[in-house]
Scaffold this active site. Structure first.
Site, mmCIF file in Angstrom:
data_model
loop_
_atom_site.group_PDB
_atom_site.id
_atom_site.type_symbol
_atom_site.label_atom_id
_atom_site.label_comp_id
_atom_site.label_asym_id
_atom_site.label_seq_id
_atom_site.Cartn_x
_atom_site.Cartn_y
_atom_site.Cartn_z
ATOM 1 N N GLU A 129 0.815 -1.221 0.000
ATOM 2 C CA GLU A 129 0.000 0.000 0.000
ATOM 3 C C GLU A 129 0.848 1.271 0.000
ATOM 4 O O GLU A 129 0.562 2.239 0.687
ATOM 5 C CB GLU A 129 -0.974 -0.044 1.183
ATOM 6 C CG GLU A 129 -1.934 -1.229 1.059
ATOM 7 C CD GLU A 129 -3.029 -1.258 2.113
ATOM 8 O OE1 GLU A 129 -3.018 -0.414 3.024
ATOM 9 O OE2 GLU A 129 -3.898 -2.150 2.019
ATOM 10 N N HIS A 189 -18.877 -8.677 4.856
ATOM 11 C CA HIS A 189 -17.519 -8.219 5.167
ATOM 12 C C HIS A 189 -16.918 -9.081 6.262
ATOM 13 O O HIS A 189 -17.518 -9.240 7.325
ATOM 14 C CB HIS A 189 -17.543 -6.746 5.621
ATOM 15 C CG HIS A 189 -16.166 -6.165 5.781
ATOM 16 N ND1 HIS A 189 -15.783 -5.451 6.877
ATOM 17 C CD2 HIS A 189 -15.085 -6.215 4.967
ATOM 18 C CE1 HIS A 189 -14.508 -5.075 6.727
ATOM 19 N NE2 HIS A 189 -14.065 -5.524 5.586
ATOM 20 N N GLU A 211 -13.492 -8.876 7.956
ATOM 21 C CA GLU A 211 -12.153 -8.383 8.287
ATOM 22 C C GLU A 211 -11.549 -9.361 9.291
ATOM 23 O O GLU A 211 -12.204 -9.686 10.287
ATOM 24 C CB GLU A 211 -12.260 -6.975 8.888
ATOM 25 C CG GLU A 211 -10.967 -6.415 9.459
ATOM 26 C CD GLU A 211 -9.850 -6.277 8.426
ATOM 27 O OE1 GLU A 211 -10.044 -5.537 7.452
ATOM 28 O OE2 GLU A 211 -8.798 -6.931 8.599
ATOM 29 N N HIS A 226 -8.826 -7.874 0.683
ATOM 30 C CA HIS A 226 -7.995 -6.698 0.964
ATOM 31 C C HIS A 226 -6.766 -7.119 1.761
ATOM 32 O O HIS A 226 -6.841 -8.016 2.600
ATOM 33 C CB HIS A 226 -8.797 -5.638 1.716
ATOM 34 C CG HIS A 226 -9.613 -4.796 0.783
ATOM 35 N ND1 HIS A 226 -9.560 -3.430 0.761
ATOM 36 C CD2 HIS A 226 -10.472 -5.154 -0.197
ATOM 37 C CE1 HIS A 226 -10.371 -2.968 -0.180
ATOM 38 N NE2 HIS A 226 -10.945 -3.996 -0.776
ATOM 39 N N GLU A 227 -5.657 -6.468 1.453
ATOM 40 C CA GLU A 227 -4.349 -6.767 2.067
ATOM 41 C C GLU A 227 -3.863 -8.200 1.863
ATOM 42 O O GLU A 227 -3.181 -8.751 2.730
ATOM 43 C CB GLU A 227 -4.335 -6.436 3.574
ATOM 44 C CG GLU A 227 -4.611 -4.999 3.907
ATOM 45 C CD GLU A 227 -6.093 -4.702 4.053
ATOM 46 O OE1 GLU A 227 -6.858 -5.611 4.375
ATOM 47 O OE2 GLU A 227 -6.477 -3.548 3.815
ATOM 48 N N GLU A 265 -7.322 -6.158 -3.190
ATOM 49 C CA GLU A 265 -6.810 -4.801 -3.042
ATOM 50 C C GLU A 265 -5.299 -4.899 -3.294
ATOM 51 O O GLU A 265 -4.878 -4.697 -4.425
ATOM 52 C CB GLU A 265 -7.149 -4.261 -1.656
ATOM 53 C CG GLU A 265 -6.780 -2.795 -1.512
ATOM 54 C CD GLU A 265 -6.795 -2.345 -0.078
ATOM 55 O OE1 GLU A 265 -7.197 -1.215 0.163
ATOM 56 O OE2 GLU A 265 -6.362 -3.104 0.815
ATOM 57 N N GLU A 311 -8.780 4.928 -0.763
ATOM 58 C CA GLU A 311 -9.004 5.211 0.657
ATOM 59 C C GLU A 311 -7.852 5.982 1.292
ATOM 60 O O GLU A 311 -8.056 6.684 2.280
ATOM 61 C CB GLU A 311 -9.234 3.899 1.418
ATOM 62 C CG GLU A 311 -8.027 2.984 1.438
ATOM 63 C CD GLU A 311 -8.355 1.596 2.005
ATOM 64 O OE1 GLU A 311 -9.480 1.132 1.803
ATOM 65 O OE2 GLU A 311 -7.467 0.999 2.637
HETATM 66 C C1 NOJ Z 1 -8.706 -1.809 5.019
HETATM 67 C C2 NOJ Z 1 -9.469 -1.989 3.764
HETATM 68 O O1 NOJ Z 1 -8.679 -1.676 2.648
HETATM 69 C C3 NOJ Z 1 -10.699 -1.123 3.834
HETATM 70 O O2 NOJ Z 1 -11.395 -1.168 2.610
HETATM 71 C C4 NOJ Z 1 -11.554 -1.568 4.985
HETATM 72 O O3 NOJ Z 1 -12.624 -0.688 5.103
HETATM 73 C C5 NOJ Z 1 -10.771 -1.561 6.286
HETATM 74 N N1 NOJ Z 1 -9.532 -2.242 6.130
HETATM 75 C C6 NOJ Z 1 -11.550 -2.226 7.407
HETATM 76 O O4 NOJ Z 1 -11.711 -3.591 7.130
HETATM 77 CA CA CA Z 2 -6.161 -1.694 2.536
#
Ligand code: NOJ
Ligand code: CA
Length: 704
Positions: A166, A405, A407, A475-476, A494, A500
């Site tokens: 990133e 989602h 995470e 993501h990540e 991502e 963002e």
């Molecule tokens: C990083 C992600 O790139 C983003 O899209 C997300 O909202 C946050 N983490 C929280 O999960």
């Molecule tokens: Ca990210």
């Protein structure tokens, strides 16, 4: 077209073996130490000078020298295949292959094969460890593959960080690469581990002093750690640097095994780099037999409002602040509450946007990352103000799909324990796709986002989501290497610096989106989250802004390819510009054809795409911090046919910094003879939709 010239090699050293396709030429030989070396040429120019290959294995065991060639085979392939979704409906896979069989002269006489494929736009090669008695289970301590450059190339690079992609791109000569200042300054990135200051990430984009565009990456990264590149600044030489595991090893292998492909894409035209299908062609065909449930789509989300500080993911401010009953005390800023989610569903439904992502709906966000906690989230437990039953029914009644989602905050172990439970929950409530995330340090502790263990984890997630007919956006994760061909439910990643960063850091430079397609996007689609309309003036993040004009945000839907595209802004910001939002409503996410009309990394890109199963074309053009005029020919349109072009352009006085939201919309009749003059503001862009003209369009003027 000059077909392959393939000289077969006998069991003898120092003989040169060649393969070519059009202007691309590969040479292989053993040097005087019996080390495999290869070189790559484009016409009369050198792309890669003779460069070493091989490995060292654990316990200092050299697996790079004292080889002899015991044989070789050649073959050619010219076939067409159809991706489940993509930038084009049919992909040509055309290469000449040469396989070299090697054996070490000294005991224990280990065997290794190297497979080269030469395409008209570059070369891929991989190592193969055949089944053999003296090399069964082994540990790779280093890969020695090198890329000796012919000149001090202009390079677009990010640091070779084991845990993050990133970063902003730096443009410098090879001899000037030093990632330390960049890593030190990038405090907005949650986890930064870049122990080698002279290392860079791939895809690495370069332009040579003699005008060649060269891209180095890898394809089909499976059961191996990802390849970064160590830079020898004085020798102008790059060497594979595999990401280590928790105890410093690079990869655990059980022969027979094939490594990922190392890829070198080359052309004298920048547009060819963006059009290359070499990486996809080096990946295995889809493992998903019935792909009818896989659907590219656009979505909105309860998301930007948290990124810009209007609301929070968490329900309470603190995990330890509980009421008398042991319940979290609500903070009153939780965005994923039922009423607010319904507002997004209403907006999506009213505007024909198929999906709504909701982040912060599940328990765990109070202390979600930074503590290296193993168990953080439940993926089946909503916060008290998120009525999952009611919201599911509401979304279904409005013909909108909810996007789940998950995470993980880097706790991949904990996610693996919960995956089945989580995906059963999605099946029960009708969620057909999930966005995952890996913010934070990885658990198993000591592993890295880009190491072999995590590489396999992401693939397990892609496979298991497929078992449950769920599409996934990670993501990540490690950056993509074309595996979306093999797992087409893995719609996007991502693994790069998205929009963002404009909300929570100094942001992305205006040139950023002119570099990304040449770097991060070479391996596959990115969930960049374009479409922010409120460019600046957020009271919650006062000094932040998007570093583009509004028109450029529209152009990103074309320039940054993804089958999954977010309309990332909040409904209230779109409602002020519904005329411009029309483009987001209209633009497709799956394509029959793509033409890269003009491109120069760091400067500009103009991309035209034909929407799948229609006659409609969409064009996006972006520039860096400089304003730009160009003329593009619409000669790809059907001859003799009249079309209506709707042009969403920067206003004459627009400027990404001072006047970013100023745009103008115009409609004209156009044909394949039309030459469109585009004027892009500083940090600006243009977006154009082209549809067949109908009787209603008679009153429109022909474009001149
Ligand atoms: C990083 C992600 O790139 C983003 O899209 C997300 O909202 C946050 N983490 C929280 O999960
Ligand atoms: Ca990210």
């Amino acid at each position: 077209m000059s077909m392959a010239v393939l000289h077969s090699v006998q069991a003898q050293d120092n003989k040169v073996l060649r393969a070519s396709m059009n202007k691309v030429r590969l040479e292989f030989t053993l040097d005087d130490k019996g080390q495999p070396t290869y070189s790559v040429y484009y016409g009369d120019k050198t792309v890669i000078k003779p460069s070493e290959m091989g490995f060292t294995l654990a316990n200092d065991s050299a697996f790079d020298k004292h080889f002899i060639v015991t044989g070789s085979e050649t073959s050619s392939v010219d076939e067409n295949w159809k991706p489940v979704w993509g930038e084009v409906s049919t992909i040509r896979n055309h290469y000449n292959q040469v396989t070299v069989h090697l054996k070490q002269k000294n005991s224990p006489n280990r065997l290794m094969n190297i497979i080269f494929r030469v395409f008209e736009d570059g070369v891929g090669f991989r190592y193969e460890f055949p089944r053999q008695p003296n090399l069964r289970y082994f540990i790779v301590s280093d890969e020695l593959t090198s890329f000796s450059l012919a000149g001090d190339n202009k390079t677009f690079w990010i640091p070779g960080d084991y845990d993050s992609n990133e970063y902003l791109y730096t443009t410098s000569k090879i001899s000037e690469i030093d990632n330390l200042p960049v890593v030190t300054a990038s405090t907005a990135i949650a986890v930064r581990v870049a122990p080698d200051r002279y290392s860079v990430q791939t895809p690495l984009m370069m332009k040579s002093p003699d005008g060649l565009y060269i891209n180095i990456h890898e394809a089909a990264l499976v059961d191996f750690s990802s390849m970064q590149l160590h830079v020898d600044r004085s020798a102008l030489k790059l060497t594979a640097a595999l990401v280590p595991d928790a105890v410093g090893n690079k990869a655990y292998v059980h022969a027979p095994f094939k490594t990922p492909w190392r890829t070198i894409i080359v052309s004298d035209k920048a547009t060819d780099i963006l059009a290359s299908k070499l990486i996809l062609n080096l990946n295995e065909p889809s493992k998903i037999k019935d792909a009818s449930w896989i659907k590219p789509m656009k979505f909105v989300g309860v998301w930007w409002e948290m990124q810009t500080g209007k609301g929070t993911w968490s329900y309470a401010n603190d995990a330890d602040t509980l009421d008398a009953n042991g319940q979290l005390i609500p903070n009153g800023t939780h965005s994923a509450n039922t009423a607010n989610v319904k507002r997004y569903i209403d907006f999506a439904s009213a505007n024909g946007i198929p999906g709504v992502l909701v982040e912060g709906w599940n328990t765990g966000w109070e202390d979600w990352f930074g503590f290296w906690k193993e168990h953080v989230f439940s993926f089946v437990t909503p916060y008290p103000d998120f009525d999952v039953d009611g919201i599911t029914k509401y979304a279904a009644s409005k013909n909108v799909k909810l996007i789940m989602h998950n995470e993980t905050s880097g706790s991949a172990m904990d996610y693996e324990r919960q995956m089945d439970t989580s995906y059963r929950f999605m099946n029960k409530y009708g969620y057909t796709s999930v966005k995952t995330g890996y913010v934070g340090k990885i658990i198993p502790r000591g592993e890295h986002h880009d190491g072999q263990w995590m590489v396999n984890h992401y693939i397990r997630v892609a496979q298991k989501t497929a078992d449950y007919h769920i599409m996934v956006d990670m993501h990540e994760p490690v950056r993509p290497t074309g595996l979306q061909r093999t797992y087409p439910n893995w719609l996007a990643c991502e693994a790069g610096r998205g929009n963002e960063y404009n909300a929570f850091s100094d942001g992305n430079t205006p040139e950023h989106e002119t570099i990304m397609p040449f770097t991060r996007f070479m391996g596959g689609p990115m969930d960049y989250t374009p479409g922010i309309f409120k460019i600046k003036g957020y009271t919650t993040v006062p000094n932040r802004q998007i570093h583009t004009t509004l028109a450029k945000q529209l152009a990103l839907y074309l320039v940054l390819y993804s089958p999954l595209q977010m309309a990332a802004d909040m409904p209230e910001n779109y409602e002020k510009h519904m005329d411009a939002f029309q483009f987001v409503k209209d633009v497709a996410v799956d394509w029959d054809d793509t033409k890269i009309l003009e491109a120069e990394p760091g400067e500009y890109i103009t991309t035209a795409r034909k929407a799948k199963g229609t006659s409609n074309w969409f064009i996006g053009a972006v520039t860096n911090a400089n304003s730009r005029s160009s003329v593009i020919s619409l000669d790809f349109l059907d001859k003799g046919q009249k079309y209506v072009a709707t042009i969403y352009a920067d206003a004459d006085n627009a400027d990404w910094h001072d006047n970013p939201e100023a745009y103008q919309i115009a409609k004209y009749l156009v044909t394949d003879k039309t030459k469109l003059a585009l004027k892009l503001a500083k940090g600006g862009g243009a977006a154009i939709s082209i549809t067949l003209a109908t009787a209603d369009d008679k009153g429109l003027k022909m474009y001149k």
